[in-house]
Write a protein that holds these residues in place. Structure first.
Motif, mmCIF file in Angstrom:
data_model
loop_
_atom_site.group_PDB
_atom_site.id
_atom_site.type_symbol
_atom_site.label_atom_id
_atom_site.label_comp_id
_atom_site.label_asym_id
_atom_site.label_seq_id
_atom_site.Cartn_x
_atom_site.Cartn_y
_atom_site.Cartn_z
ATOM 1 N N GLN A 115 -4.137 -9.843 14.079
ATOM 2 C CA GLN A 115 -4.621 -8.880 13.081
ATOM 3 C C GLN A 115 -3.571 -8.722 11.998
ATOM 4 O O GLN A 115 -2.382 -8.652 12.301
ATOM 5 C CB GLN A 115 -4.906 -7.523 13.732
ATOM 6 N N LEU A 116 -4.015 -8.668 10.760
ATOM 7 C CA LEU A 116 -3.110 -8.597 9.620
ATOM 8 C C LEU A 116 -3.390 -7.352 8.797
ATOM 9 O O LEU A 116 -4.551 -7.029 8.533
ATOM 10 C CB LEU A 116 -3.281 -9.834 8.733
ATOM 11 N N GLN A 117 -2.326 -6.673 8.397
ATOM 12 C CA GLN A 117 -2.447 -5.462 7.601
ATOM 13 C C GLN A 117 -1.547 -5.586 6.382
ATOM 14 O O GLN A 117 -0.320 -5.554 6.512
ATOM 15 C CB GLN A 117 -2.040 -4.244 8.428
ATOM 16 N N SER B 139 -0.060 -4.330 2.670
ATOM 17 C CA SER B 139 0.239 -3.080 1.980
ATOM 18 C C SER B 139 1.215 -3.355 0.856
ATOM 19 O O SER B 139 1.748 -4.464 0.737
ATOM 20 C CB SER B 139 0.826 -2.065 2.952
ATOM 21 N N CYS C 198 2.935 -7.693 4.815
ATOM 22 C CA CYS C 198 1.813 -8.009 5.696
ATOM 23 C C CYS C 198 2.332 -7.962 7.124
ATOM 24 O O CYS C 198 3.137 -8.801 7.521
ATOM 25 C CB CYS C 198 1.246 -9.379 5.366
ATOM 26 N N SER D 97 -0.161 -8.325 14.147
ATOM 27 C CA SER D 97 -0.159 -7.917 15.546
ATOM 28 C C SER D 97 -1.080 -8.862 16.299
ATOM 29 O O SER D 97 -1.936 -9.528 15.715
ATOM 30 C CB SER D 97 -0.638 -6.477 15.691
ATOM 31 N N THR E 207 6.348 -9.880 10.295
ATOM 32 C CA THR E 207 6.034 -9.476 8.935
ATOM 33 C C THR E 207 6.290 -10.610 7.948
ATOM 34 O O THR E 207 7.262 -11.352 8.095
ATOM 35 C CB THR E 207 6.857 -8.237 8.524
ATOM 36 N N TYR F 41 -4.387 -10.823 -0.699
ATOM 37 C CA TYR F 41 -4.661 -10.958 0.726
ATOM 38 C C TYR F 41 -3.549 -11.769 1.400
ATOM 39 O O TYR F 41 -3.082 -12.756 0.840
ATOM 40 C CB TYR F 41 -5.969 -11.702 0.963
ATOM 41 N N GLY G 114 -6.103 -10.567 6.204
ATOM 42 C CA GLY G 114 -5.931 -9.130 6.095
ATOM 43 C C GLY G 114 -6.977 -8.547 5.165
ATOM 44 O O GLY G 114 -7.805 -9.261 4.594
ATOM 45 N N GLN G 115 -6.910 -7.231 4.983
ATOM 46 C CA GLN G 115 -7.958 -6.540 4.239
ATOM 47 C C GLN G 115 -7.732 -6.526 2.731
ATOM 48 O O GLN G 115 -8.644 -6.181 1.995
ATOM 49 C CB GLN G 115 -8.069 -5.078 4.728
ATOM 50 N N THR H 263 -4.744 -5.843 -0.625
ATOM 51 C CA THR H 263 -4.083 -4.726 -1.286
ATOM 52 C C THR H 263 -4.133 -4.974 -2.794
ATOM 53 O O THR H 263 -3.880 -6.080 -3.255
ATOM 54 C CB THR H 263 -2.640 -4.557 -0.765
#
Length: 123
Positions: free
Chosen positions: A2-4, A6, A21, A24, A77, A94, A114-115, A117
């Motif tokens: 999973q990628l986040q 910001s 990014c 997890s 990261t 992304y 990821g979602q 930013t």
């Protein structure tokens, strides 16, 4: 994995931003990582990529010398340091992870995204 992503925001032309990014799930170090961007009405385009452990990088021509991709496998990261930003850099950015061997990976070879930013550069 999973990628986040910001770190996006509004910045004046010539300014800087640092995107992060966080990953997890499965072992982060096993993935080649990349950053892409998509502006309104345009296709998603490649920005930068970094290999699993060597740190070898690859950039699209329009960001060479201005953007730097880096990673820390211990922190799961990847970052995109963006300097000398231009209005044409405005887009949704992304991060993505590729589980394969081709270098640099094509867009279709990225398995996880990821979602996004938002980065907005004002003139």
């Amino acid at each position: 994995v999973q990628l986040q992503a910001s770190g996006g925001g509004l910045v004046q032309a010539g300014g800087s931003l640092r995107l992060s990014c966080a990953a997890s799930g499965r072992t982060f170090s096993s993935y080649r990582m990349g950053w892409f961007r998509q502006a309104p009405g345009k296709e998603r385009e490649f920005v930068a990529a970094i290999r699993r452990s060597t740190g070898r990088t690859y950039y699209t021509d329009s960001v060479k010398g201005r953007f730097t991709i880096s990673r820390d496998n211990a922190k799961n990261t990847v970052w995109l340091e963006m300097n000398s930003l231009k209005p044409e850099d405005t887009a949704l950015y992304y991060c993505a992870a590729a589980d394969g061997s081709a270098w640099p990976p094509s867009l279709d070879e990225y398995d996880y995204w990821g979602q996004g930013t938002q980065v907005t550069v004002s003139s």
